[in-house]
Design an enzyme around this catalytic site. Structure first.
Site, PDB file in Angstrom:
ATOM      1  N   ALA A 130       0.841  -1.192   0.000  1.00 42.31           N
ATOM      2  CA  ALA A 130       0.000   0.000   0.000  1.00 42.31           C
ATOM      3  C   ALA A 130       0.877   1.243   0.000  1.00 42.31           C
ATOM      4  O   ALA A 130       2.096   1.156   0.167  1.00 42.31           O
ATOM      5  CB  ALA A 130      -0.919  -0.007   1.224  1.00 42.31           C
ATOM      6  N   GLN A 131       0.231   2.404  -0.209  1.00 48.80           N
ATOM      7  CA  GLN A 131       0.946   3.662  -0.062  1.00 48.80           C
ATOM      8  C   GLN A 131       0.086   4.635   0.745  1.00 48.80           C
ATOM      9  O   GLN A 131      -1.121   4.442   0.882  1.00 48.80           O
ATOM     10  CB  GLN A 131       1.325   4.259  -1.410  1.00 48.80           C
ATOM     11  CG  GLN A 131       0.202   4.702  -2.295  1.00 48.80           C
ATOM     12  CD  GLN A 131       0.716   5.121  -3.681  1.00 48.80           C
ATOM     13  OE1 GLN A 131       1.668   4.545  -4.221  1.00 48.80           O
ATOM     14  NE2 GLN A 131       0.085   6.131  -4.270  1.00 48.80           N
ATOM     15  N   ASP A 281       6.100  -6.744  12.035  1.00 57.70           N
ATOM     16  CA  ASP A 281       6.762  -6.226  10.831  1.00 57.70           C
ATOM     17  C   ASP A 281       7.542  -4.973  11.199  1.00 57.70           C
ATOM     18  O   ASP A 281       7.352  -3.899  10.624  1.00 57.70           O
ATOM     19  CB  ASP A 281       5.705  -5.926   9.758  1.00 57.70           C
ATOM     20  CG  ASP A 281       6.304  -5.803   8.363  1.00 57.70           C
ATOM     21  OD1 ASP A 281       7.442  -6.271   8.163  1.00 57.70           O
ATOM     22  OD2 ASP A 281       5.633  -5.244   7.472  1.00 57.70           O
TER      23      ASP A 281
END
Length: 514
Positions: A130-131, A281
Protein backbone atom coordinates in the site's frame (compact mmCIF):
# COMPACT_ATOMS: atom_id res chain seq x y z
CA UNK A 1 0.78 -20.86 -13.59
CA UNK A 2 3.20 -21.64 -10.76
CA UNK A 3 5.82 -22.83 -13.22
CA UNK A 4 5.38 -19.67 -15.32
CA UNK A 5 5.94 -17.60 -12.16
CA UNK A 6 9.04 -19.65 -11.34
CA UNK A 7 10.33 -19.11 -14.89
CA UNK A 8 9.73 -15.36 -14.46
CA UNK A 9 11.73 -15.33 -11.21
CA UNK A 10 14.65 -17.09 -12.91
CA UNK A 11 14.57 -14.58 -15.80
CA UNK A 12 14.56 -11.61 -13.38
CA UNK A 13 17.44 -13.16 -11.43
CA UNK A 14 19.50 -13.51 -14.60
CA UNK A 15 18.50 -10.10 -16.02
CA UNK A 16 19.76 -8.25 -12.94
CA UNK A 17 22.90 -10.38 -12.65
CA UNK A 18 22.00 -11.89 -9.30
CA UNK A 19 23.64 -15.15 -10.35
CA UNK A 20 26.89 -13.58 -9.11
CA UNK A 21 25.74 -14.22 -5.53
CA UNK A 22 25.61 -17.95 -6.33
CA UNK A 23 28.56 -18.21 -8.74
CA UNK A 24 30.74 -16.27 -6.31
CA UNK A 25 31.13 -19.47 -4.28
CA UNK A 26 34.61 -20.95 -4.65
CA UNK A 27 33.44 -24.23 -6.14
CA UNK A 28 31.29 -22.46 -8.77
CA UNK A 29 33.64 -19.66 -9.82
CA UNK A 30 34.78 -21.44 -13.02
CA UNK A 31 31.20 -21.04 -14.32
CA UNK A 32 31.25 -17.24 -14.04
CA UNK A 33 32.98 -16.60 -17.37
CA UNK A 34 30.78 -18.96 -19.47
CA UNK A 35 27.61 -17.45 -17.95
CA UNK A 36 28.80 -13.92 -18.72
CA UNK A 37 29.47 -14.91 -22.35
CA UNK A 38 26.03 -16.53 -22.75
CA UNK A 39 24.26 -13.54 -21.19
CA UNK A 40 26.36 -10.84 -22.88
CA UNK A 41 23.27 -8.71 -23.58
CA UNK A 42 22.47 -7.78 -19.98
CA UNK A 43 23.65 -4.62 -18.21
CA UNK A 44 25.37 -5.38 -14.89
CA UNK A 45 27.21 -2.07 -14.56
CA UNK A 46 25.12 -0.93 -11.58
CA UNK A 47 26.27 -1.80 -8.03
CA UNK A 48 25.15 -5.22 -6.87
CA UNK A 49 23.02 -3.80 -4.05
CA UNK A 50 21.03 -1.62 -6.43
CA UNK A 51 20.52 -4.54 -8.81
CA UNK A 52 19.30 -6.72 -5.92
CA UNK A 53 16.83 -4.02 -4.79
CA UNK A 54 15.47 -3.49 -8.29
CA UNK A 55 15.04 -7.24 -8.77
CA UNK A 56 13.10 -7.59 -5.51
CA UNK A 57 10.90 -4.63 -6.42
CA UNK A 58 10.08 -6.13 -9.82
CA UNK A 59 9.26 -9.53 -8.29
CA UNK A 60 6.58 -8.15 -5.98
CA UNK A 61 5.57 -7.67 -2.32
CA UNK A 62 6.62 -11.06 -0.94
CA UNK A 63 10.19 -10.50 -2.15
CA UNK A 64 10.17 -6.87 -1.00
CA UNK A 65 9.25 -7.99 2.52
CA UNK A 66 12.14 -10.45 2.45
CA UNK A 67 14.46 -7.59 1.49
CA UNK A 68 13.04 -5.39 4.24
CA UNK A 69 13.85 -8.03 6.84
CA UNK A 70 17.39 -8.50 5.49
CA UNK A 71 17.99 -4.74 5.57
CA UNK A 72 17.85 -4.73 9.38
CA UNK A 73 20.53 -7.43 9.69
CA UNK A 74 23.79 -5.61 9.01
CA UNK A 75 25.56 -8.29 11.01
CA UNK A 76 24.43 -10.98 8.54
CA UNK A 77 24.82 -9.28 5.13
CA UNK A 78 27.40 -6.85 3.67
CA UNK A 79 26.82 -3.17 4.43
CA UNK A 80 26.45 -2.15 0.77
CA UNK A 81 23.53 -4.57 0.42
CA UNK A 82 21.96 -3.50 3.73
CA UNK A 83 22.13 0.21 2.79
CA UNK A 84 20.47 -0.40 -0.57
CA UNK A 85 17.80 -2.77 0.79
CA UNK A 86 16.91 -0.15 3.42
CA UNK A 87 15.33 1.82 0.54
CA UNK A 88 12.66 -0.89 0.36
CA UNK A 89 11.32 0.17 3.75
CA UNK A 90 9.25 3.09 2.49
CA UNK A 91 10.52 4.00 -0.98
CA UNK A 92 9.00 1.32 -3.20
CA UNK A 93 7.83 2.92 -6.50
CA UNK A 94 4.39 4.48 -6.02
CA UNK A 95 1.31 3.82 -8.15
CA UNK A 96 -0.32 6.72 -9.99
CA UNK A 97 -2.83 9.23 -8.65
CA UNK A 98 -5.39 8.11 -11.24
CA UNK A 99 -5.49 4.71 -9.50
CA UNK A 100 -5.76 6.48 -6.13
CA UNK A 101 -8.80 8.46 -7.30
CA UNK A 102 -10.43 5.33 -8.75
CA UNK A 103 -9.99 3.32 -5.52
CA UNK A 104 -11.25 6.15 -3.30
CA UNK A 105 -14.29 6.76 -5.52
CA UNK A 106 -15.14 3.04 -5.42
CA UNK A 107 -14.80 3.04 -1.61
CA UNK A 108 -16.80 6.20 -0.89
CA UNK A 109 -19.08 6.48 -3.91
CA UNK A 110 -18.10 10.11 -4.55
CA UNK A 111 -15.04 12.16 -5.63
CA UNK A 112 -12.05 12.56 -3.33
CA UNK A 113 -12.59 16.26 -2.54
CA UNK A 114 -16.18 15.59 -1.50
CA UNK A 115 -14.84 13.21 1.16
CA UNK A 116 -11.75 15.12 2.34
CA UNK A 117 -11.22 18.85 2.79
CA UNK A 118 -7.81 18.44 1.12
CA UNK A 119 -5.81 15.51 -0.25
CA UNK A 120 -2.09 15.46 -1.14
CA UNK A 121 -1.49 14.10 -4.64
CA UNK A 122 2.05 12.91 -3.87
CA UNK A 123 2.30 9.96 -1.44
CA UNK A 124 4.29 10.49 1.76
CA UNK A 125 5.33 6.81 1.78
CA UNK A 126 5.03 3.91 -0.62
CA UNK A 127 5.45 0.28 0.43
CA UNK A 128 5.03 -3.13 -1.15
CA UNK A 129 1.32 -3.55 -0.39
CA UNK A 130 0.00 0.00 0.00
CA UNK A 131 0.95 3.66 -0.06
CA UNK A 132 0.09 6.58 2.23
CA UNK A 133 -1.17 10.08 1.42
CA UNK A 134 -1.70 12.98 3.80
CA UNK A 135 -5.16 14.59 3.86
CA UNK A 136 -7.59 16.58 6.01
CA UNK A 137 -11.01 15.49 7.16
CA UNK A 138 -13.99 17.83 6.60
CA UNK A 139 -13.55 19.20 10.14
CA UNK A 140 -9.88 20.01 9.47
CA UNK A 141 -8.25 17.13 11.36
CA UNK A 142 -4.98 16.06 9.69
CA UNK A 143 -4.98 12.37 8.76
CA UNK A 144 -2.93 9.73 6.95
CA UNK A 145 -4.81 7.77 4.28
CA UNK A 146 -3.48 4.31 3.48
CA UNK A 147 -4.56 2.87 0.12
CA UNK A 148 -4.11 -0.70 -1.08
CA UNK A 149 -2.20 -1.22 -4.31
CA UNK A 150 -4.47 -2.11 -7.24
CA UNK A 151 -4.32 -5.80 -8.21
CA UNK A 152 -2.03 -6.66 -5.30
CA UNK A 153 -4.15 -9.61 -4.10
CA UNK A 154 -3.58 -11.62 -7.29
CA UNK A 155 0.19 -11.06 -7.19
CA UNK A 156 0.43 -12.16 -3.55
CA UNK A 157 -1.72 -15.24 -4.14
CA UNK A 158 0.55 -16.36 -7.00
CA UNK A 159 3.67 -15.93 -4.86
CA UNK A 160 2.13 -17.74 -1.90
CA UNK A 161 1.24 -20.68 -4.15
CA UNK A 162 4.80 -20.70 -5.45
CA UNK A 163 6.16 -20.65 -1.89
CA UNK A 164 3.86 -23.52 -0.99
CA UNK A 165 5.14 -25.52 -3.99
CA UNK A 166 8.74 -24.86 -2.95
CA UNK A 167 7.90 -25.86 0.63
CA UNK A 168 6.26 -29.07 -0.63
CA UNK A 169 9.42 -29.93 -2.58
CA UNK A 170 11.59 -29.23 0.47
CA UNK A 171 9.33 -31.33 2.68
CA UNK A 172 9.29 -34.19 0.16
CA UNK A 173 12.93 -34.27 -0.88
CA UNK A 174 14.78 -33.09 2.23
CA UNK A 175 15.57 -35.28 5.21
CA UNK A 176 14.88 -32.20 7.37
CA UNK A 177 11.49 -31.58 5.74
CA UNK A 178 9.35 -33.11 8.48
CA UNK A 179 11.23 -31.35 11.26
CA UNK A 180 11.27 -27.92 9.59
CA UNK A 181 7.55 -28.06 8.67
CA UNK A 182 8.00 -25.68 5.71
CA UNK A 183 4.41 -25.93 4.44
CA UNK A 184 3.03 -25.08 7.87
CA UNK A 185 5.43 -22.13 8.12
CA UNK A 186 4.29 -20.87 4.71
CA UNK A 187 0.64 -21.32 5.76
CA UNK A 188 1.30 -19.28 8.92
CA UNK A 189 3.00 -16.56 6.87
CA UNK A 190 0.09 -16.57 4.38
CA UNK A 191 -2.42 -16.19 7.20
CA UNK A 192 -0.66 -13.05 8.39
CA UNK A 193 -0.06 -11.48 5.00
CA UNK A 194 -3.73 -11.96 4.06
CA UNK A 195 -4.51 -9.55 6.90
CA UNK A 196 -2.59 -6.88 4.99
CA UNK A 197 -5.01 -7.21 2.08
CA UNK A 198 -8.01 -6.06 4.16
CA UNK A 199 -7.38 -2.65 5.67
CA UNK A 200 -10.39 -3.01 7.97
CA UNK A 201 -8.47 -5.83 9.68
CA UNK A 202 -5.39 -3.63 9.87
CA UNK A 203 -7.46 -0.83 11.40
CA UNK A 204 -8.74 -3.29 14.03
CA UNK A 205 -5.14 -4.33 14.78
CA UNK A 206 -4.14 -0.69 15.17
CA UNK A 207 -7.05 -0.06 17.53
CA UNK A 208 -6.21 -3.05 19.74
CA UNK A 209 -2.53 -2.15 19.96
CA UNK A 210 -3.54 1.40 20.89
CA UNK A 211 -5.71 0.10 23.75
CA UNK A 212 -2.88 -2.13 24.98
CA UNK A 213 -0.60 0.94 25.20
CA UNK A 214 -3.25 3.44 26.22
CA UNK A 215 -0.90 5.03 28.80
CA UNK A 216 1.31 6.24 25.89
CA UNK A 217 4.34 6.06 28.20
CA UNK A 218 6.64 4.32 25.72
CA UNK A 219 4.63 3.84 22.53
CA UNK A 220 2.30 6.10 20.53
CA UNK A 221 -0.31 4.46 18.28
CA UNK A 222 -2.49 6.52 15.90
CA UNK A 223 -6.25 6.71 16.43
CA UNK A 224 -8.41 5.10 13.75
CA UNK A 225 -11.20 7.11 12.11
CA UNK A 226 -13.63 4.29 11.47
CA UNK A 227 -16.22 6.29 9.52
CA UNK A 228 -13.69 6.71 6.69
CA UNK A 229 -12.24 3.17 6.72
CA UNK A 230 -12.89 0.57 4.02
CA UNK A 231 -11.40 -2.77 2.91
CA UNK A 232 -9.07 -0.85 0.55
CA UNK A 233 -8.69 2.38 2.53
CA UNK A 234 -7.60 3.07 6.10
CA UNK A 235 -7.78 6.56 7.62
CA UNK A 236 -5.87 7.24 10.83
CA UNK A 237 -4.43 10.05 12.90
CA UNK A 238 -1.45 11.74 11.29
CA UNK A 239 1.67 11.04 13.36
CA UNK A 240 4.86 13.10 13.43
CA UNK A 241 8.21 11.48 14.03
CA UNK A 242 11.69 10.68 12.79
CA UNK A 243 12.44 7.26 11.25
CA UNK A 244 14.25 5.19 13.85
CA UNK A 245 17.06 4.52 11.37
CA UNK A 246 18.08 8.24 11.40
CA UNK A 247 20.13 7.90 14.57
CA UNK A 248 22.30 10.98 13.99
CA UNK A 249 19.25 13.23 13.64
CA UNK A 250 17.70 11.71 16.77
CA UNK A 251 20.86 12.60 18.70
CA UNK A 252 20.73 16.16 17.35
CA UNK A 253 17.20 16.70 18.69
CA UNK A 254 18.22 15.39 22.13
CA UNK A 255 16.82 11.84 22.14
CA UNK A 256 18.55 9.54 24.65
CA UNK A 257 19.64 6.75 22.27
CA UNK A 258 20.66 4.10 24.87
CA UNK A 259 17.31 4.64 26.66
CA UNK A 260 15.53 4.38 23.31
CA UNK A 261 17.16 0.99 22.72
CA UNK A 262 16.18 -0.24 26.20
CA UNK A 263 12.61 1.01 25.73
CA UNK A 264 12.41 -0.92 22.47
CA UNK A 265 13.28 -4.15 24.27
CA UNK A 266 10.66 -3.44 26.96
CA UNK A 267 7.98 -2.70 24.35
CA UNK A 268 8.73 -5.96 22.55
CA UNK A 269 8.56 -8.13 25.66
CA UNK A 270 5.45 -6.28 26.88
CA UNK A 271 3.66 -7.03 23.62
CA UNK A 272 4.72 -10.68 23.62
CA UNK A 273 4.30 -11.71 27.26
CA UNK A 274 1.73 -9.31 28.70
CA UNK A 275 -0.57 -9.01 25.69
CA UNK A 276 0.23 -12.00 23.46
CA UNK A 277 -0.29 -9.58 20.56
CA UNK A 278 2.72 -8.01 18.87
CA UNK A 279 3.78 -5.97 15.86
CA UNK A 280 5.38 -8.52 13.54
CA UNK A 281 6.76 -6.23 10.83
CA UNK A 282 9.11 -3.98 12.76
CA UNK A 283 11.51 -2.84 10.06
CA UNK A 284 12.68 0.82 10.37
CA UNK A 285 10.13 2.02 7.80
CA UNK A 286 7.35 1.08 10.21
CA UNK A 287 8.87 2.59 13.37
CA UNK A 288 9.39 6.29 14.08
CA UNK A 289 10.47 8.26 17.15
CA UNK A 290 8.67 11.33 18.47
CA UNK A 291 10.73 14.37 19.48
CA UNK A 292 10.24 13.48 23.16
CA UNK A 293 11.84 10.04 22.66
CA UNK A 294 8.72 7.88 22.54
CA UNK A 295 8.26 5.31 19.80
CA UNK A 296 5.60 5.78 17.13
CA UNK A 297 4.14 2.58 15.63
CA UNK A 298 3.01 2.51 12.00
CA UNK A 299 1.66 -0.17 9.62
CA UNK A 300 -0.36 -2.81 11.48
CA UNK A 301 -1.00 -5.30 8.68
CA UNK A 302 1.13 -8.12 10.08
CA UNK A 303 0.52 -8.76 13.78
CA UNK A 304 1.46 -11.89 15.70
CA UNK A 305 -0.54 -13.61 18.42
CA UNK A 306 0.43 -16.09 21.14
CA UNK A 307 -1.81 -18.18 23.38
CA UNK A 308 -1.19 -18.58 27.11
CA UNK A 309 0.55 -21.93 26.67
CA UNK A 310 3.02 -20.53 24.14
CA UNK A 311 3.71 -17.53 26.39
CA UNK A 312 4.39 -19.77 29.40
CA UNK A 313 6.82 -22.00 27.50
CA UNK A 314 8.58 -19.04 25.91
CA UNK A 315 8.94 -17.22 29.22
CA UNK A 316 10.23 -20.40 30.83
CA UNK A 317 12.83 -20.81 28.06
CA UNK A 318 13.89 -17.16 28.04
CA UNK A 319 14.19 -16.96 31.82
CA UNK A 320 16.19 -20.18 32.06
CA UNK A 321 18.39 -18.91 29.25
CA UNK A 322 19.04 -15.57 31.02
CA UNK A 323 19.92 -17.48 34.20
CA UNK A 324 22.21 -19.78 32.21
CA UNK A 325 20.19 -22.75 33.41
CA UNK A 326 20.69 -24.78 30.24
CA UNK A 327 19.30 -27.95 31.80
CA UNK A 328 15.99 -26.15 32.32
CA UNK A 329 16.09 -24.96 28.68
CA UNK A 330 16.60 -28.56 27.54
CA UNK A 331 13.86 -29.84 29.87
CA UNK A 332 11.40 -27.18 28.67
CA UNK A 333 12.02 -28.15 25.03
CA UNK A 334 11.43 -31.83 25.76
CA UNK A 335 8.36 -31.34 27.99
CA UNK A 336 6.75 -28.99 25.46
CA UNK A 337 7.20 -31.53 22.68
CA UNK A 338 9.58 -29.31 20.70
CA UNK A 339 12.24 -32.01 21.07
CA UNK A 340 11.59 -35.80 21.03
CA UNK A 341 10.69 -37.35 24.40
CA UNK A 342 13.65 -39.75 24.24
CA UNK A 343 16.20 -36.92 23.82
CA UNK A 344 19.15 -37.46 26.22
CA UNK A 345 18.83 -34.41 28.43
CA UNK A 346 22.51 -34.31 29.47
CA UNK A 347 23.73 -34.21 25.85
CA UNK A 348 21.07 -31.69 24.90
CA UNK A 349 22.05 -29.44 27.82
CA UNK A 350 25.72 -29.57 26.84
CA UNK A 351 24.94 -28.72 23.20
CA UNK A 352 22.79 -25.72 24.22
CA UNK A 353 25.53 -24.50 26.56
CA UNK A 354 28.11 -24.67 23.76
CA UNK A 355 25.91 -22.42 21.58
CA UNK A 356 24.73 -19.90 24.18
CA UNK A 357 27.56 -19.48 26.67
CA UNK A 358 29.93 -17.59 24.30
CA UNK A 359 27.41 -14.76 23.75
CA UNK A 360 26.74 -13.87 27.39
CA UNK A 361 28.11 -10.71 29.01
CA UNK A 362 28.77 -9.24 25.56
CA UNK A 363 27.23 -6.18 23.92
CA UNK A 364 25.43 -6.68 20.62
CA UNK A 365 28.37 -5.36 18.59
CA UNK A 366 30.57 -8.27 19.76
CA UNK A 367 28.06 -11.04 18.95
CA UNK A 368 28.04 -12.73 15.55
CA UNK A 369 24.41 -13.76 15.24
CA UNK A 370 25.16 -15.38 11.91
CA UNK A 371 27.39 -17.93 13.66
CA UNK A 372 24.91 -18.29 16.53
CA UNK A 373 22.03 -19.03 14.15
CA UNK A 374 24.12 -21.54 12.21
CA UNK A 375 25.11 -23.40 15.40
CA UNK A 376 21.52 -23.33 16.67
CA UNK A 377 20.35 -24.85 13.39
CA UNK A 378 23.02 -27.56 13.60
CA UNK A 379 22.02 -28.34 17.20
CA UNK A 380 18.30 -28.46 16.41
CA UNK A 381 19.01 -30.79 13.49
CA UNK A 382 21.15 -33.09 15.61
CA UNK A 383 18.49 -33.47 18.30
CA UNK A 384 15.43 -33.44 16.04
CA UNK A 385 14.01 -30.18 17.41
CA UNK A 386 10.87 -29.31 15.44
CA UNK A 387 10.08 -25.87 14.07
CA UNK A 388 7.00 -24.29 15.70
CA UNK A 389 5.03 -22.64 12.87
CA UNK A 390 2.95 -20.54 15.28
CA UNK A 391 6.21 -18.93 16.45
CA UNK A 392 7.56 -18.17 12.97
CA UNK A 393 6.38 -14.53 13.10
CA UNK A 394 7.83 -14.10 16.59
CA UNK A 395 11.23 -15.40 15.44
CA UNK A 396 11.16 -13.00 12.47
CA UNK A 397 10.20 -10.11 14.78
CA UNK A 398 12.94 -10.98 17.27
CA UNK A 399 15.47 -10.71 14.44
CA UNK A 400 14.04 -7.29 13.53
CA UNK A 401 14.15 -6.08 17.14
CA UNK A 402 17.71 -7.28 17.65
CA UNK A 403 18.71 -5.58 14.38
CA UNK A 404 17.12 -2.29 15.46
CA UNK A 405 18.84 -2.55 18.84
CA UNK A 406 22.18 -3.12 17.14
CA UNK A 407 21.72 0.01 14.99
CA UNK A 408 20.62 2.18 17.92
CA UNK A 409 23.07 1.08 20.59
CA UNK A 410 25.70 -1.56 19.74
CA UNK A 411 26.70 -1.55 23.42
CA UNK A 412 23.23 -2.71 24.51
CA UNK A 413 23.27 -5.86 26.63
CA UNK A 414 20.06 -7.48 25.43
CA UNK A 415 20.08 -10.14 28.15
CA UNK A 416 20.48 -7.80 31.13
CA UNK A 417 17.84 -5.45 29.73
CA UNK A 418 15.23 -8.17 29.24
CA UNK A 419 15.83 -10.35 32.31
CA UNK A 420 14.23 -8.10 35.03
CA UNK A 421 11.09 -7.69 32.96
CA UNK A 422 10.74 -11.43 32.39
CA UNK A 423 11.35 -12.23 36.05
CA UNK A 424 8.65 -9.75 37.07
CA UNK A 425 6.23 -11.17 34.52
CA UNK A 426 6.84 -14.76 35.64
CA UNK A 427 6.30 -13.84 39.29
CA UNK A 428 2.96 -12.29 38.33
CA UNK A 429 1.96 -15.44 36.46
CA UNK A 430 2.72 -17.99 39.18
CA UNK A 431 2.35 -15.93 42.38
CA UNK A 432 -0.61 -15.17 44.63
CA UNK A 433 -1.61 -12.19 42.46
CA UNK A 434 -2.16 -14.54 39.53
CA UNK A 435 -4.23 -16.92 41.67
CA UNK A 436 -6.37 -14.04 42.95
CA UNK A 437 -6.86 -12.65 39.43
CA UNK A 438 -7.92 -16.07 38.13
CA UNK A 439 -10.34 -16.49 41.04
CA UNK A 440 -11.90 -13.09 40.37
CA UNK A 441 -12.22 -13.96 36.67
CA UNK A 442 -14.05 -17.21 37.48
CA UNK A 443 -16.36 -15.76 40.18
CA UNK A 444 -19.06 -14.59 37.73
CA UNK A 445 -19.22 -18.10 36.26
CA UNK A 446 -19.53 -19.79 39.65
CA UNK A 447 -21.97 -17.12 40.77
CA UNK A 448 -24.22 -18.21 37.92
CA UNK A 449 -23.78 -21.98 38.45
CA UNK A 450 -24.05 -22.24 42.26
CA UNK A 451 -27.71 -21.05 42.57
CA UNK A 452 -28.67 -23.66 39.96
CA UNK A 453 -27.09 -26.56 41.81
CA UNK A 454 -30.20 -27.58 43.90
CA UNK A 455 -32.39 -27.67 40.77
CA UNK A 456 -29.80 -29.63 38.80
CA UNK A 457 -29.41 -32.14 41.64
CA UNK A 458 -33.22 -32.47 41.92
CA UNK A 459 -33.50 -33.13 38.17
CA UNK A 460 -30.79 -35.75 38.41
CA UNK A 461 -32.56 -37.46 41.30
CA UNK A 462 -35.89 -37.46 39.43
CA UNK A 463 -34.28 -39.07 36.41
CA UNK A 464 -32.76 -41.64 38.73
CA UNK A 465 -36.20 -42.72 39.99
CA UNK A 466 -37.27 -43.68 36.47
CA UNK A 467 -34.86 -46.57 36.12
CA UNK A 468 -32.87 -49.00 38.24
CA UNK A 469 -29.19 -48.34 37.76
CA UNK A 470 -26.67 -51.14 37.51
CA UNK A 471 -23.87 -51.52 40.01
CA UNK A 472 -21.43 -49.97 37.54
CA UNK A 473 -23.72 -46.94 37.05
CA UNK A 474 -24.11 -46.57 40.81
CA UNK A 475 -20.35 -46.59 41.18
CA UNK A 476 -19.98 -43.91 38.51
CA UNK A 477 -22.67 -41.80 40.18
CA UNK A 478 -20.93 -42.19 43.54
CA UNK A 479 -17.62 -41.05 42.02
CA UNK A 480 -19.32 -38.10 40.29
CA UNK A 481 -20.99 -37.11 43.57
CA UNK A 482 -17.63 -37.25 45.37
CA UNK A 483 -16.02 -35.16 42.62
CA UNK A 484 -18.76 -32.51 42.81
CA UNK A 485 -18.50 -32.48 46.59
CA UNK A 486 -14.76 -31.85 46.37
CA UNK A 487 -15.34 -28.99 43.95
CA UNK A 488 -17.97 -27.45 46.21
CA UNK A 489 -15.57 -27.64 49.15
CA UNK A 490 -12.79 -26.02 47.09
CA UNK A 491 -15.11 -23.27 45.93
CA UNK A 492 -16.29 -22.64 49.48
CA UNK A 493 -12.69 -22.46 50.76
CA UNK A 494 -11.73 -20.15 47.88
CA UNK A 495 -14.64 -17.83 48.61
CA UNK A 496 -13.75 -17.74 52.31
CA UNK A 497 -10.10 -16.95 51.44
CA UNK A 498 -11.20 -14.19 49.09
CA UNK A 499 -13.39 -12.64 51.79
CA UNK A 500 -10.52 -12.89 54.30
CA UNK A 501 -8.07 -11.29 51.86
CA UNK A 502 -10.43 -8.42 51.12
CA UNK A 503 -11.23 -7.96 54.83
CA UNK A 504 -7.50 -7.92 55.66
CA UNK A 505 -6.86 -5.35 52.94
CA UNK A 506 -9.66 -3.15 54.28
CA UNK A 507 -8.29 -3.48 57.83
CA UNK A 508 -4.78 -2.42 56.74
CA UNK A 509 -6.26 0.49 54.79
CA UNK A 510 -8.28 1.59 57.85
CA UNK A 511 -5.23 1.29 60.14
CA UNK A 512 -3.14 3.30 57.67
CA UNK A 513 -5.76 6.05 57.58
CA UNK A 514 -6.18 6.17 61.41
Amino acid sequence: MRWLRLFHIILVTLRFGLDEFILGHTSLRPLQRPVQVLLFWRDTSRPRGERLRLALESLGPIFVKFGQMLSTRRDLIPLDLADELAKLQDRVPAFGYDDVETILKQAYGKPVLEVFQSFDVEPIASASVAQVHFAQLPDGRPVAVKILRPGISKVIEKDLKLLDSAAWLLQTLSSDGKRLKPREVVAEFARHIHSELDLMLEAANCSLLGRNFADKRLLLVPDVYWDWCHEQVMVMERMNGTPVSQVDHLREIGVDIPKLARDGVEIFFTQVFRDGFFHADMHPGNVQVADDGRYVALDFGIMGTLNDEDKQYLARNFLAFFRRDYREVARAHIESGWAPKDTPIDEFETAIRAVCEPIFDKPLKEISFGKVLLRLFQTSRRFGVEIQPQLAMLQKTLLNVEGLGRDLDPNLDLWKTARPYLERWMSEQVGWRSALDNLRAELPYWGKILPQMPRLIHQQLERGLQYSPTNAELERMREEHQRQTRWLRLITVALILLVLLQSTALLFWWLARH
